[in-house]
Design a protein around this motif. Structure first.
Motif, short mmCIF file in Angstrom:
data_model
loop_
_atom_site.label_atom_id
_atom_site.label_comp_id
_atom_site.label_asym_id
_atom_site.label_seq_id
_atom_site.Cartn_x
_atom_site.Cartn_y
_atom_site.Cartn_z
N PHE A 253 8.51 -0.17 7.05
CA PHE A 253 8.82 0.88 6.08
C PHE A 253 7.71 0.97 5.03
O PHE A 253 7.21 -0.05 4.56
CB PHE A 253 10.14 0.56 5.35
N ASN A 254 7.35 2.18 4.67
CA ASN A 254 6.45 2.44 3.55
C ASN A 254 7.00 3.66 2.84
O ASN A 254 6.85 4.78 3.30
CB ASN A 254 5.02 2.68 4.03
N ARG A 255 7.72 3.42 1.73
CA ARG A 255 8.49 4.46 1.06
C ARG A 255 9.44 5.09 2.09
O ARG A 255 10.24 4.39 2.68
CB ARG A 255 7.58 5.48 0.37
N TYR A 256 9.34 6.40 2.38
CA TYR A 256 10.27 6.99 3.35
C TYR A 256 9.69 7.01 4.77
O TYR A 256 10.35 7.43 5.71
CB TYR A 256 10.68 8.40 2.93
N SER A 257 8.44 6.56 4.94
CA SER A 257 7.84 6.50 6.28
C SER A 257 8.38 5.29 7.03
O SER A 257 8.58 4.23 6.44
CB SER A 257 6.32 6.41 6.19
N MET A 258 8.57 5.45 8.34
CA MET A 258 9.06 4.36 9.19
C MET A 258 8.26 4.33 10.49
O MET A 258 7.79 5.38 10.96
CB MET A 258 10.54 4.55 9.50
N LYS A 259 8.10 3.13 11.05
CA LYS A 259 7.40 3.04 12.32
C LYS A 259 7.93 1.85 13.11
O LYS A 259 8.59 0.95 12.58
CB LYS A 259 5.89 2.92 12.10
N LEU A 260 7.62 1.87 14.42
CA LEU A 260 8.03 0.82 15.35
C LEU A 260 6.83 -0.05 15.74
O LEU A 260 5.68 0.41 15.69
CB LEU A 260 8.60 1.44 16.63
#
Length: 414
Positions: A253-260
């Motif tokens: 998570f980075n603020r509202y960004s998300m990644k797998l």
């Protein structure tokens, strides 16, 4: 021979000249000498101009630019603001933000909605001359194009933005199914919901996502909240603990960004799919229902979805991450007609290419009218920019090396 990566920064000057005369035989009275125009004093507005010609060797892959230095920059460093990336098949553009970098860069929401002429009217990168002051969310980050990618303005599948006109994010309580390795039938799976975004100072600071998740084998629910307001936070669902980028993790998570931890986002094999969307949050045509998002009972009412028996579809389509940016819009148009890719137009046929002044099919031509605004990596300077020319090393071959010519008006940092 070592491949060569080049970038040329050109100084821009503007000159003005005039001449006149008469052959009527009448006396000509010289006009009074014009009052000299004072030299503009640099201000916090867009007081600098620059041109960048970027020739990217596909073997090296990328080239970066620093709007503060008005020069090429090291893509492995922290100071770059714009990246041009070429993999030999396609070219993409990225900002130092989100999944592309840990800095404060970004592109003004819905790039290419404004023309170059529109953006020339701006005096401040944080103030729209029509709608007024902007906030940090107005500059969209690069993002992982995958299960967490949405179709809304912030490209999020887990949040909606500004539903009440207060510039706040609201979770939609969707359930995402996450697999350690989608290629293995017996891989561990987790059901995850994003349930909040605010925390820190009295629970009101942004960039503090909250999640709840359950191991599908046990259905035991767990919760976590963390400070992702300044950098990526990597989270291991098995251990229920924060990790590192080089460690074992499932979601970041980075603020509202998300990644797998997969594909363009990580070295792992994690994959995911959207399993459930709670009823009542969206209309039949996909628009958010503001009143439902405001319901304070949502957290409790959506809990049962986390352990529902039917989360895994019969034909599961597991997704890994691809890196994406608002600077790379989906092409508009219908093949084989000319297609609009924001920065440029693509001409698939020889006839359409010739009408555009090009020599071969499958060539690109810059669209100087289209423009956007980017924020620097430091977050305290801005540049409006447009692509003015695409030069081919061999003007008769679409496959020859391309040079991308960008023009910038830059608002320096204070």
């Amino acid at each position: 021979m070592k491949p060569i990566l080049t970038a040329t920064l050109l100084a821009m000057t503007v000159g003005l000249s005039a001449c006149g005369g008469s052959d009527s035989g009448e006396a000509v009275v010289a006009p009074p000498a014009p009052t000299p125009t004072p030299t503009p004093v640099p201000t916090a507005g867009f007081s600098k101009t620059a041109v960048w010609e970027a020739s990217v060797d596909p073997k090296l892959g990328e080239l970066c630019y620093d709007i503060d230095a008005q020069a090429a920059a090291d893509c492995k460093g922290d100071a770059w603001d714009l990246k041009v990336k070429d993999d030999g098949r396609s070219t993409g553009f990225f900002t130092n933000s989100g999944t592309s970098g840990a800095a404060k860069g970004g592109a003004l929401g819905s790039p290419f909605d404004s023309t170059w002429a529109d953006l020339k009217k701006w005096q401040d990168g944080m103030k729209d001359p029509v709608s007024g002051a902007l906030d940090v969310s107005s500059y969209l980050k690069d993002y992982a194009d995958g299960v967490f990618t949405g179709t809304n303005a912030i490209k999020s599948a887990a949040f909606e933005y500004d539903l009440a006109g207060d510039h706040k994010l609201s979770p939609n309580f969707k359930v995402f199914l996450i697999s350690d390795d989608a290629s293995k039938a017996d891989a561990k799976q987790y059901a995850l919901q994003v349930v909040g975004y605010y925390g820190g100072n009295g629970g009101t600071a942004s960039g503090y996502p909250s999640i709840r998740w359950a191991d599908r084998a046990s259905n035991n629910e767990r919760t976590a909240s963390f400070d992702a307001s300044k950098a990526w936070v990597y989270f291991d669902l098995a251990k229920g603990a924060e990790s590192t980028e080089a460690g074992t993790w499932h979601v970041a998570f980075n603020r509202y960004s998300m990644k797998l931890n997969s594909g363009a986002s990580g070295a792992g094999t994690v994959a995911a799919l959207l399993a459930k969307t709670p009823e009542g949050f969206y209309t039949a045509d996909g628009k958010p229902v503001t009143a439902k998002f405001a319901d304070t009972n949502n957290l409790a009412q959506t809990r049962a979805l986390l352990t529902a028996a039917d989360l895994l579809p019969a034909k599961a389509k597991w997704l890994s991450d691809k890196n994406a940016s608002p600077l790379n819009p989906a092409m508009k148009g219908n093949y084989p007609e000319p297609m609009d890719a924001g920065w440029y137009n693509y001409y698939s046929t020889l006839d359409s290419a010739k009408l555009a002044g090009l020599a071969a099919a499958h060539m690109l031509k810059a669209n100087p009218t289209a423009a956007t605004m980017i924020r620097s990596a430091e977050g305290n300077s801005f540049a409006r920019m447009h692509l003015t020319e695409i030069k081919y090393a061999d003007p008769s071959k679409a496959s020859s090396a391309k040079t991308w010519k960008f023009e910038f008006d830059i608002q320096p940092k204070l």
